[in-house]
Design an enzyme around this catalytic site. Structure first.
Site, PDB file in Angstrom:
ATOM      1  N   GLY A  90       3.860   9.577  -2.054  1.00 22.80           N
ATOM      2  CA  GLY A  90       5.244   9.541  -2.509  1.00 22.80           C
ATOM      3  C   GLY A  90       5.794  10.890  -2.931  1.00 22.80           C
ATOM      4  O   GLY A  90       6.864  10.976  -3.513  1.00 22.80           O
ATOM      5  N   ASN A 117       2.857   0.001   3.752  1.00 23.73           N
ATOM      6  CA  ASN A 117       2.773  -0.506   2.379  1.00 23.73           C
ATOM      7  C   ASN A 117       4.168  -0.442   1.755  1.00 23.73           C
ATOM      8  O   ASN A 117       4.631   0.629   1.392  1.00 23.73           O
ATOM      9  CB  ASN A 117       1.771   0.358   1.600  1.00 23.73           C
ATOM     10  CG  ASN A 117       1.698  -0.024   0.139  1.00 23.73           C
ATOM     11  OD1 ASN A 117       2.225  -1.062  -0.275  1.00 23.73           O
ATOM     12  ND2 ASN A 117       1.054   0.819  -0.651  1.00 23.73           N
ATOM     13  N   TRP A 118       4.795  -1.601   1.644  1.00 19.99           N
ATOM     14  CA  TRP A 118       6.183  -1.610   1.149  1.00 19.99           C
ATOM     15  C   TRP A 118       6.285  -1.409  -0.352  1.00 19.99           C
ATOM     16  O   TRP A 118       7.365  -1.182  -0.873  1.00 19.99           O
ATOM     17  CB  TRP A 118       6.859  -2.946   1.503  1.00 19.99           C
ATOM     18  CG  TRP A 118       6.969  -3.229   2.954  1.00 19.99           C
ATOM     19  CD1 TRP A 118       6.586  -2.438   4.000  1.00 19.99           C
ATOM     20  CD2 TRP A 118       7.527  -4.411   3.532  1.00 19.99           C
ATOM     21  NE1 TRP A 118       6.864  -3.059   5.195  1.00 19.99           N
ATOM     22  CE2 TRP A 118       7.446  -4.272   4.931  1.00 19.99           C
ATOM     23  CE3 TRP A 118       8.082  -5.579   3.006  1.00 19.99           C
ATOM     24  CZ2 TRP A 118       7.898  -5.259   5.810  1.00 19.99           C
ATOM     25  CZ3 TRP A 118       8.535  -6.561   3.870  1.00 19.99           C
ATOM     26  CH2 TRP A 118       8.446  -6.394   5.264  1.00 19.99           C
ATOM     27  N   GLY A 174       3.651   4.550   3.240  1.00 17.76           N
ATOM     28  CA  GLY A 174       4.492   3.966   2.202  1.00 17.76           C
ATOM     29  C   GLY A 174       5.954   4.128   2.542  1.00 17.76           C
ATOM     30  O   GLY A 174       6.523   3.346   3.311  1.00 17.76           O
ATOM     31  N   GLU A 214      -6.406   8.059   0.471  1.00 15.83           N
ATOM     32  CA  GLU A 214      -5.050   8.408   0.051  1.00 15.83           C
ATOM     33  C   GLU A 214      -5.100   9.328  -1.169  1.00 15.83           C
ATOM     34  O   GLU A 214      -5.206   8.849  -2.304  1.00 15.83           O
ATOM     35  CB  GLU A 214      -4.264   7.150  -0.331  1.00 15.83           C
ATOM     36  CG  GLU A 214      -4.065   6.170   0.798  1.00 15.83           C
ATOM     37  CD  GLU A 214      -2.874   5.264   0.508  1.00 15.83           C
ATOM     38  OE1 GLU A 214      -1.936   5.278   1.318  1.00 15.83           O
ATOM     39  OE2 GLU A 214      -2.864   4.597  -0.532  1.00 15.83           O
TER      40      GLU A 214
HETATM   41  P1  PGA Z   1       3.695   7.245   0.804  1.00 17.23           P
HETATM   42  O1  PGA Z   1       2.748   6.084   0.214  1.00 17.23           O
HETATM   43  O2  PGA Z   1       3.576   7.182   2.303  1.00 17.23           O
HETATM   44  O3  PGA Z   1       5.088   6.887   0.322  1.00 17.23           O
HETATM   45  O4  PGA Z   1       3.202   8.537   0.263  1.00 17.23           O
HETATM   46  C1  PGA Z   1       1.487   5.788   0.760  1.00 17.23           C
HETATM   47  C2  PGA Z   1       0.777   4.734  -0.043  1.00 17.23           C
HETATM   48  O5  PGA Z   1       0.826   4.780  -1.290  1.00 17.23           O
HETATM   49  O6  PGA Z   1       0.162   3.814   0.522  1.00 17.23           O
END
Ligand code: PGA
Length: 249
Positions: free
Chosen positions: A174, A11-12, A232, A168
Site C-alpha cells: 500500500g 486482495n480487496w 491489493g 509480502e
Molecule cells: P498492495 O497490497 O498491492 O495495495 O500493496 C497487497 C496486499 O496487502 O496484499
C-alpha cells in the site's frame, strides 16, 4: 520460466459491498475470458463472498476469503469458520496477512489455521514478509525463515495441493514502493527453500505482493521464483487487475 502455473489473486481488503462485488466480478469475468493462461482469484470481504462466488459461477476465477478462524465453531465474535467460507461457494482463504498479524493474529494461531483450513478443504494462501526495520537490520532472511517454519509446523507433504505462499514485505504494501525484481526473487527463493523442509518446493507456488501494478507486474513475475502476485490496490479496478492477469501468462 518454471512449470508452475502462475496465480494472480486480488486482495480487496475492506472494499466493496455485495452489489459492488457482483458488478466487479461480472466485468472481470468478461475481461479475463474463459481460458486465462494463469489461475485467477479474488479475495472479497466476508460479506461479499457469496455474491462474488455467485457472480463468478462457471468462470475460471476462484474466490478466497481474507482470513479464516482456526476453530470449527464457538464463542468467537466477529470471526468465521472454514465451513462458513466454503458454504458461500468460495474456495480458499488468505492466512497470516500482515494486516491481520498487526491486528493480533499470532504465529501459533496462523499455524493452526493453515492446518485446519487445508483439512476443511480450503486452498490456503499463507502470507509472510518483513517490516522496514527488519530489512534495514539485515534480518529479512531470518525473519521470513522463522515465519515460514512456524506457519508450516503442522503441514504435511500432501498439503501442497492446497498451499500457496505469498511473500509480502510490509514496507511495500500500500505504499507504492515495490520490492525490486531482484529483492522479490531473493525473498521468494528463501521462502521456497524453507518451505521445502515440508513440501515439494518445485511444485509450491510462491507469490510476490506489495504495490504490484500493471506497470511492474511483468518484470516481478518473470523472476524464477515468483509464481504470480497477490495484488491489493491495483485489484480494485477490473481493468487494472485484468491487465496484471494478462501479463502473468
Ligand atoms: P498492495 O497490497 O498491492 O495495495 O500493496 C497487497 C496486499 O496487502 O496484499
Amino acid at each position: 520460466m518454471s512449470s508452475r502455473r502462475p496465480l494472480v489473486a486480488g486482495n480487496w481488503k475492506m472494499h466493496k459491498t455485495g452489489p459492488e462485488a457482483r458488478e466487479f466480478c461480472a466485468a472481470l469475468a468478461g475481461l479475463v475470458g474463459e481460458d486465462p493462461a494463469v489461475d485467477v482469484a479474488v479475495c472479497p470481504p466476508y460479506t461479499a463472498l457469496e455474491a462474488s462466488a455467485d457472480a463468478l459461477a462457471g468462470a475460471p476465477i476462484a474466490v478466497y476469503a481474507q482470513n479464516v478462524h482456526e476453530n470449527e465453531k464457538g464463542a468467537h465474535t466477529g470471526d468465521i469458520s472454514a465451513a462458513m467460507i466454503l458454504a458461500t461457494g468460495a474456495d480458499g482463504a488468505l492466512v497470516g496477512h500482515s494486516e491481520r498479524r498487526a491486528a493480533g493474529d499470532t504465529d501459533a494461531q496462523i499455524a493452526i489455521r493453515v492446518r485446519n483450513a487445508i483439512d476443511a478443504g480450503l486452498l490456503v494462501v499463507l502470507c509472510c514478509g518483513e517490516s522496514l526495520e527488519t530489512r534495514q537490520a539485515g534480518e529479512t532472511e531470518a525473519w521470513v525463515t522463522r515465519q515460514i517454519r512456524s506457519a508450516l509446523e503442522h503441514v504435511q507433504p500432501a498439503d501442497i495441493a492446497r498451499l500457496v505462499i505469498a511473500y509480502e514485505p510490509i514496507w511495500a504494501i500500500g505504499t507504492g514502493e515495490t520490492a525490486s525484481p531482484a529483492q522479490a526473487q531473493e525473498a521468494c527463493a528463501i521462502v521456497r527453500r524453507v518451505a521445502t523442509e515440508k513440501v515439494d518446493g518445485e511444485v509450491l507456488r510462491v507469490l510476490y505482493g506489495g504495490s504490484v501494478s500493471p506497470a511492474n507486474a511483468a518484470e516481478l513475475m518473470s523472476q524464477h521464483d515468483v509464481d504470480g502476485a497477490l495484488v491489493g490496490g491495483a485489484s480494485l479496478d477490473p481493468e487494472s487487475f485484468a491487465a496484471i492477469v494478462a501479463v502473468a501468462g
